[in-house]
Scaffold this active site. Sequence first.
Site, PDB file in Angstrom:
ATOM      1  N   LYS A   1       9.699  -6.453   2.954  1.00 53.46           N
ATOM      2  CA  LYS A   1       9.592  -5.537   1.813  1.00 53.46           C
ATOM      3  C   LYS A   1       8.792  -6.267   0.759  1.00 53.46           C
ATOM      4  CE  LYS A   1      13.910  -4.543   3.584  1.00 53.46           C
ATOM      5  NZ  LYS A   1      14.696  -5.484   4.401  1.00 53.46           N
ATOM      6  N   HIS A  37      10.636  -5.955   9.136  1.00 51.85           N
ATOM      7  CA  HIS A  37      11.653  -5.714   8.110  1.00 51.85           C
ATOM      8  C   HIS A  37      11.245  -6.232   6.735  1.00 51.85           C
ATOM      9  CE1 HIS A  37      16.128  -5.158   7.282  1.00 51.85           C
ATOM     10  NE2 HIS A  37      15.741  -4.074   7.932  1.00 51.85           N
ATOM     11  N   ASP A  97      -3.686  -6.538  -6.160  1.00 50.96           N
ATOM     12  CA  ASP A  97      -4.973  -7.207  -6.398  1.00 50.96           C
ATOM     13  C   ASP A  97      -5.032  -8.600  -5.764  1.00 50.96           C
ATOM     14  OD1 ASP A  97      -5.794  -5.013  -7.820  1.00 50.96           O
ATOM     15  OD2 ASP A  97      -5.300  -5.857  -9.774  1.00 50.96           O
TER      16      ASP A  97
END
Length: 224
Positions: A152, A150, A157
């Site tokens: 996000k 779950h 870089d």
Amino acid sequence: MSALWTVKVLGLAAVALPLWVELLGRFLRRLRPAGALNEVLFFPSQVACVEHIFSSLSPGSCLCPLPHGVETSLSRLLRRILSATSSLDLCVFAFSNVNLSRAVLALHDRGVAVRVLTDRDYVAVTGSQIGVLRKAGICVRCDACSVHMHHKFALVDGRLLITGSLNWTLTAVQSNIENVVVTEEPDLVRPFAEEFHRLWERNDPARCLRPKRPKLRSGSISYD
Ligand code: ZN
């Protein structure tokens, strides 16, 4: 100096040394790279044209009916993602937002090494961009453990962390109350990089265990 005093001094030093090491560590951790970025974005984002972010067009030259020249949370997020020059590691549960997908595809086209880790159940959802990314040749791995992946977050870089409540969906961007933190703080970037590495390795198809979750039928569920 008596033996008693020697013992006392050594005892004091033994107590004080770890304290000094801890204090020194805290001080060093507070040192940030000069100009380190910290930014908070809130959603829903104002709906506005973002074409100029993807092309050299000036905002005024686009003929679409959306407002132009407006800086929004989405446009700022897109710019942060597009600032990648070497790698993008994306770990996101739900990914159906076309503009965010365009940004990832643009990086891939520019030769940026893109890795996408997502939840296995979401891949089957109508509107998911995961198939589009795969078709373009982007390396995607799906987490298939017994609970949802779950997260996000994204790492640009390996130095810039983008994380928060925002799934990469149209609903999350345009309708939901969400937050995203963008930061170059090494103390925050490092554990997320380690978490990405851990999940990426765990879901290496070459060593994947059999899926433990029942498969969902395509379109049977939607995520925001
Ligand atoms: Zn436009």
